[in-house]
Design a protein around this motif. Structure first.
Motif, short mmCIF file in Angstrom:
data_model
loop_
_atom_site.label_atom_id
_atom_site.label_comp_id
_atom_site.label_asym_id
_atom_site.label_seq_id
_atom_site.Cartn_x
_atom_site.Cartn_y
_atom_site.Cartn_z
N LEU A 172 0.83 -1.21 0.00
CA LEU A 172 0.00 0.00 0.00
C LEU A 172 0.87 1.25 0.00
O LEU A 172 1.79 1.38 0.82
CB LEU A 172 -0.92 0.00 1.23
N ARG A 173 0.56 2.20 -0.89
CA ARG A 173 1.38 3.40 -1.01
C ARG A 173 0.59 4.71 -0.99
O ARG A 173 1.06 5.71 -0.48
CB ARG A 173 2.21 3.36 -2.31
N ARG A 174 -0.62 4.74 -1.56
CA ARG A 174 -1.36 6.00 -1.67
C ARG A 174 -2.86 5.75 -1.56
O ARG A 174 -3.32 4.63 -1.74
CB ARG A 174 -1.06 6.68 -3.02
N TYR A 175 -3.61 6.81 -1.28
CA TYR A 175 -5.07 6.71 -1.25
C TYR A 175 -5.69 7.98 -1.82
O TYR A 175 -5.11 9.06 -1.76
CB TYR A 175 -5.58 6.45 0.17
N SER A 176 -6.87 7.83 -2.38
CA SER A 176 -7.58 8.95 -2.98
C SER A 176 -8.52 9.60 -1.96
O SER A 176 -8.77 9.04 -0.89
CB SER A 176 -8.41 8.46 -4.18
N ARG A 177 -9.06 10.72 -2.32
CA ARG A 177 -10.17 11.28 -1.55
C ARG A 177 -11.42 10.44 -1.85
O ARG A 177 -11.47 9.73 -2.87
CB ARG A 177 -10.41 12.73 -1.95
N PRO A 178 -12.45 10.51 -1.02
CA PRO A 178 -13.70 9.81 -1.34
C PRO A 178 -14.38 10.47 -2.55
O PRO A 178 -14.41 11.69 -2.67
CB PRO A 178 -14.55 9.97 -0.08
N VAL A 179 -14.90 9.64 -3.42
CA VAL A 179 -15.64 10.11 -4.60
C VAL A 179 -17.11 9.75 -4.41
O VAL A 179 -17.45 8.59 -4.18
CB VAL A 179 -15.11 9.47 -5.89
N ASN A 180 -17.97 10.77 -4.49
CA ASN A 180 -19.41 10.55 -4.36
C ASN A 180 -19.96 10.09 -5.71
O ASN A 180 -19.91 10.83 -6.70
CB ASN A 180 -20.10 11.83 -3.91
N LEU A 181 -20.49 8.88 -5.75
CA LEU A 181 -20.95 8.30 -7.00
C LEU A 181 -22.22 8.95 -7.53
O LEU A 181 -22.66 8.64 -8.65
CB LEU A 181 -21.14 6.80 -6.86
N ALA A 182 -22.83 9.86 -6.76
CA ALA A 182 -23.97 10.61 -7.28
C ALA A 182 -23.59 11.36 -8.56
O ALA A 182 -24.44 11.61 -9.41
CB ALA A 182 -24.49 11.59 -6.23
N ARG A 183 -22.30 11.67 -8.72
CA ARG A 183 -21.86 12.37 -9.92
C ARG A 183 -22.02 11.50 -11.17
O ARG A 183 -21.99 12.01 -12.29
CB ARG A 183 -20.40 12.81 -9.77
N PHE A 184 -22.21 10.18 -10.99
CA PHE A 184 -22.38 9.27 -12.12
C PHE A 184 -23.82 8.80 -12.28
O PHE A 184 -24.09 7.85 -13.03
CB PHE A 184 -21.45 8.06 -11.96
N ASP A 185 -24.75 9.45 -11.59
CA ASP A 185 -26.14 9.02 -11.67
C ASP A 185 -26.70 9.09 -13.09
O ASP A 185 -27.55 8.29 -13.47
CB ASP A 185 -27.02 9.86 -10.74
N ALA A 186 -26.23 10.04 -13.87
CA ALA A 186 -26.76 10.18 -15.23
C ALA A 186 -26.48 8.95 -16.09
O ALA A 186 -27.22 8.67 -17.04
CB ALA A 186 -26.18 11.43 -15.90
N MET A 187 -25.43 8.19 -15.74
CA MET A 187 -25.12 6.98 -16.50
C MET A 187 -25.79 5.75 -15.90
O MET A 187 -25.62 4.65 -16.40
CB MET A 187 -23.61 6.77 -16.59
N GLY A 188 -26.58 5.95 -14.83
CA GLY A 188 -27.29 4.84 -14.22
C GLY A 188 -26.38 3.77 -13.66
O GLY A 188 -26.62 2.57 -13.84
N TRP A 189 -25.35 4.16 -12.92
CA TRP A 189 -24.33 3.22 -12.46
C TRP A 189 -24.88 2.13 -11.56
O TRP A 189 -24.32 1.03 -11.51
CB TRP A 189 -23.22 3.98 -11.72
N MET A 190 -26.00 2.37 -10.88
CA MET A 190 -26.54 1.34 -9.98
C MET A 190 -27.24 0.22 -10.73
O MET A 190 -27.34 -0.90 -10.20
CB MET A 190 -27.50 1.98 -8.97
N THR A 191 -27.71 0.49 -11.93
CA THR A 191 -28.54 -0.49 -12.64
C THR A 191 -28.06 -0.77 -14.06
O THR A 191 -28.73 -1.49 -14.80
CB THR A 191 -30.00 0.01 -12.72
N ALA A 192 -26.90 -0.28 -14.44
CA ALA A 192 -26.42 -0.41 -15.81
C ALA A 192 -26.20 -1.87 -16.20
O ALA A 192 -25.71 -2.68 -15.40
CB ALA A 192 -25.12 0.36 -15.99
N GLU A 193 -26.53 -2.20 -17.44
CA GLU A 193 -26.26 -3.53 -17.97
C GLU A 193 -24.87 -3.59 -18.61
O GLU A 193 -24.29 -4.66 -18.71
CB GLU A 193 -27.33 -3.92 -18.99
#
Length: 205
Positions: A139-160
């Motif tokens: 382990l060397r680095r970590y990102s900030r948290p990303v809120n997936l609401a920014r990807f709601d337009a692509m329907g990330w929760m239900t995408a095929e």
């Protein structure tokens, strides 16, 4: 905002998984580790529910969706490694403290109770358990948290289709180092017992 595209059965499953612990248990016991036999995938939470299979990224997406359905923002955090795969966490806060839900082929890289005051504390709780098959601590680095609401337009929760846009974004944002170079140069190898414990139940890939 919760997508209207969820089916009644999907909503019922999320309702049953009404705590982070239950979400983690579902990932551990009802979702097989995805060995990607037909090539790389990045399944949406819908496909994880339907196929009952998922790897680290897919498990984190499912965890974020399930946490969202229980009132948490859907947050992902990327852990970056050397000579090893990245690991992705679905992170959440309770009473001002951070915890995480995760899918991993290594037993020590999964759930964390919400007892960590800062994200760095949470990230560093994974350090000793984050190693490769050469017993290197990676382990060397970590990102900030990303809120997936920014990807709601692509329907990330239900995408095929695979949702590669999300891991691509996680890999592209700045990451914070966990150790200075002079400390990295002195790191020892993983203890034999910890190494064996981490591989408990591991699926060969």
């Amino acid at each position: 905002m919760v997508p209207d595209a969820l089916t009644a059965a999907e909503r019922a499953l999320f309702k049953r998984l009404n705590t982070p612990e239950k979400i983690q248990k579902f990932l551990d016991t009802e979702v097989a580790y995805n060995k990607e036999p037909d090539g790389p995938t990045c399944r949406s939470p819908r496909r994880v529910m339907r196929d009952r299979t998922g790897h680290c990224m897919e498990g984190a997406l499912f965890g974020a969706a399930a946490l969202r359905m229980n009132g948490h923002p859907p947050l992902l955090l990327d852990l970056e490694a050397v000579r090893d795969d990245d690991h992705v966490l679905a992170v959440f806060r309770q009473h001002g403290h951070w915890g995480a839900v995760a899918k991993s082929n290594y037993s020590g890289l999964r759930y964390r109770e919400p007892v960590y005051r800062t994200l760095r504390e949470l990230v560093m709780s994974y350090f000793e358990h984050y190693y490769n098959l050469k017993k290197e601590k990676t382990l060397r680095r970590y990102s900030r948290p990303v809120n997936l609401a920014r990807f709601d337009a692509m329907g990330w929760m239900t995408a095929e289709d695979d949702v590669w846009t999300i891991p691509d974004h996680l890999c592209s944002i700045p990451h914070t180092p966990v150790l200075p170079a002079h400390v990295i140069s002195r790191l020892g190898r993983v203890d034999e017992r910890l190494f064996a414990a981490g591989l408990l139940g591991r699926t060969a890939v």
